[in-house]
Design a protein around this motif. Sequence first.
Motif, PDB file in Angstrom:
ATOM      1  N   SER A   1       0.850  -1.189   0.000  1.00  7.56           N
ATOM      2  CA  SER A   1       0.000   0.000   0.000  1.00  7.56           C
ATOM      3  C   SER A   1       0.882   1.235   0.000  1.00  7.56           C
ATOM      4  CB  SER A   1      -0.915   0.012   1.225  1.00  7.56           C
ATOM      5  OG  SER A   1      -0.161   0.050   2.411  1.00  7.56           O
ATOM      6  N   GLU A   2       0.241   2.406  -0.116  1.00  5.52           N
ATOM      7  CA  GLU A   2       0.935   3.708  -0.106  1.00  5.52           C
ATOM      8  C   GLU A   2       2.025   3.758  -1.165  1.00  5.52           C
ATOM      9  OE1 GLU A   2      -0.770   5.547   1.511  1.00  5.52           O
ATOM     10  OE2 GLU A   2      -1.305   4.832   3.488  1.00  5.52           O
ATOM     11  N   ILE A   3       1.728   3.228  -2.349  1.00  2.00           N
ATOM     12  CA  ILE A   3       2.713   3.133  -3.411  1.00  2.00           C
ATOM     13  C   ILE A   3       2.711   4.362  -4.309  1.00  2.00           C
ATOM     14  CG2 ILE A   3       2.659   0.620  -3.494  1.00  2.00           C
ATOM     15  CD1 ILE A   3       0.626   0.874  -5.779  1.00  2.00           C
ATOM     16  N   GLY A   4       3.744   4.476  -5.108  1.00  4.45           N
ATOM     17  CA  GLY A   4       3.780   5.420  -6.211  1.00  4.45           C
ATOM     18  C   GLY A   4       3.579   4.640  -7.497  1.00  4.45           C
ATOM     19  N   THR A   5       2.845   5.197  -8.447  1.00  5.33           N
ATOM     20  CA  THR A   5       2.500   4.463  -9.666  1.00  5.33           C
ATOM     21  C   THR A   5       2.573   5.374 -10.878  1.00  5.33           C
ATOM     22  OG1 THR A   5       0.867   3.338  -8.289  1.00  5.33           O
ATOM     23  CG2 THR A   5       0.835   2.849 -10.622  1.00  5.33           C
ATOM     24  N   VAL A   6       3.038   4.799 -11.985  1.00  5.54           N
ATOM     25  CA  VAL A   6       3.094   5.563 -13.229  1.00  5.54           C
ATOM     26  C   VAL A   6       3.037   4.591 -14.401  1.00  5.54           C
ATOM     27  CG1 VAL A   6       5.627   5.532 -13.466  1.00  5.54           C
ATOM     28  CG2 VAL A   6       4.318   7.470 -14.377  1.00  5.54           C
ATOM     29  N   GLY A   7       2.521   5.072 -15.531  1.00  5.93           N
ATOM     30  CA  GLY A   7       2.498   4.287 -16.752  1.00  5.93           C
ATOM     31  C   GLY A   7       3.546   4.804 -17.728  1.00  5.93           C
ATOM     32  N   LEU A   8       4.233   3.872 -18.411  1.00  5.52           N
ATOM     33  CA  LEU A   8       5.252   4.261 -19.388  1.00  5.52           C
ATOM     34  C   LEU A   8       5.398   3.151 -20.430  1.00  5.52           C
ATOM     35  CD1 LEU A   8       7.518   6.209 -20.299  1.00  5.52           C
ATOM     36  CD2 LEU A   8       9.074   4.930 -18.800  1.00  5.52           C
ATOM     37  N   ASN A   9       5.296   3.529 -21.686  1.00  6.46           N
ATOM     38  CA  ASN A   9       5.490   2.593 -22.799  1.00  6.46           C
ATOM     39  C   ASN A   9       4.619   1.343 -22.672  1.00  6.46           C
ATOM     40  OD1 ASN A   9       7.438   4.318 -23.904  1.00  6.46           O
ATOM     41  ND2 ASN A   9       9.094   3.333 -22.770  1.00  6.46           N
ATOM     42  N   GLY A  10       3.373   1.533 -22.272  1.00  8.44           N
ATOM     43  CA  GLY A  10       2.433   0.437 -22.205  1.00  8.44           C
ATOM     44  C   GLY A  10       2.563  -0.443 -20.976  1.00  8.44           C
ATOM     45  N   LYS A  11       3.421  -0.087 -20.044  1.00 11.56           N
ATOM     46  CA  LYS A  11       3.610  -0.846 -18.810  1.00 11.56           C
ATOM     47  C   LYS A  11       3.207   0.021 -17.622  1.00 11.56           C
ATOM     48  CE  LYS A  11       5.731  -4.085 -21.215  1.00 11.56           C
ATOM     49  NZ  LYS A  11       7.198  -4.235 -21.117  1.00 11.56           N
ATOM     50  N   ILE A  12       2.916  -0.625 -16.490  1.00 18.38           N
ATOM     51  CA  ILE A  12       2.576   0.076 -15.251  1.00 18.38           C
ATOM     52  C   ILE A  12       3.661  -0.224 -14.229  1.00 18.38           C
ATOM     53  CG2 ILE A  12       0.864   0.369 -13.429  1.00 18.38           C
ATOM     54  CD1 ILE A  12      -1.183  -0.791 -15.389  1.00 18.38           C
ATOM     55  N   TYR A  13       4.136   0.815 -13.558  1.00 16.70           N
ATOM     56  CA  TYR A  13       5.215   0.667 -12.587  1.00 16.70           C
ATOM     57  C   TYR A  13       4.717   1.010 -11.194  1.00 16.70           C
ATOM     58  CZ  TYR A  13       8.176   0.274 -16.665  1.00 16.70           C
ATOM     59  OH  TYR A  13       8.731  -0.154 -17.846  1.00 16.70           O
ATOM     60  N   LEU A  14       4.985   0.117 -10.243  1.00 18.17           N
ATOM     61  CA  LEU A  14       4.619   0.298  -8.841  1.00 18.17           C
ATOM     62  C   LEU A  14       5.903   0.454  -8.040  1.00 18.17           C
ATOM     63  CD1 LEU A  14       2.052  -0.927 -10.112  1.00 18.17           C
ATOM     64  CD2 LEU A  14       1.673  -2.122  -7.966  1.00 18.17           C
TER      65      LEU A  14
END
Length: 244
Positions: free
Chosen positions: A91-104
């Motif tokens: 929980s309490e993560i940072g998330t972003v999308g880049l080049n069709g992938k999702i990063y946690l």
Amino acid sequence: RHTRSFHVTGVQTCALPIFEVPDVALVFEDPQERAHGRVARRVGQVGLHLGGCGPLAAVQHVHDLAFAAAQAYAQDQGAWSAVGQTTTERSEIGTVGLNGKIYLLGGEAFGRQDSPLAQEFDPASGKWRDLAPMPKGASHVGVAALNGKIYVAGGFTANVHKNPLDQFVEYDPATNAWKSLTPLSGPRGSVGLAAVGGKLHVIGGRGPDAKTVGTHEVYDPQSGKWTAAAPLPVARDHLGIVVV
């Protein structure tokens, strides 16, 4: 053809559902405007909504918003379907999308309040991949993507909202490597981070004295330098931020 966006939040299950709706347009016809031959049209907008605060038995959800074209403002509610299982509860993560992938990135996991865990989710395959860990683990990090790289700002290392960091780091998916950059002007957690015009804006947050701030500073990846910008009119932390 379908459009999808991703809603990552904390819940009490480890399923990763996805909400799909057809590409649609929302058409509103005002009687007075129609009389003049003018019709306002709005293409269905797909929004990315990330965040949420919940128990450690948390995971990531994916959802999408769009509206069906209808004079009576009818809404297509779409449908949920599971696309994969997370590999760990966090929980309490940072998330972003880049080049069709999702990063946690970061968050609370494995009993730590400052996890350095970094993971990548591929919606096409439904598979997760563990990445090189963050240089310093933290929860409530600010995250943004720019020019093929991922940037992480600040974060807390203890509960509740304590021991913030001034870290500012860059992740390169091509090499699976992190690089530490010039730090923030001061330690802060729960900041907003956004990429605008080739630069990165870090806004708001909460400092080591638990005071919410309206600080606004801008990082230039070309020069590696920070500059101060107009602060928020009202201090904010845990803020949502989006670029349109």
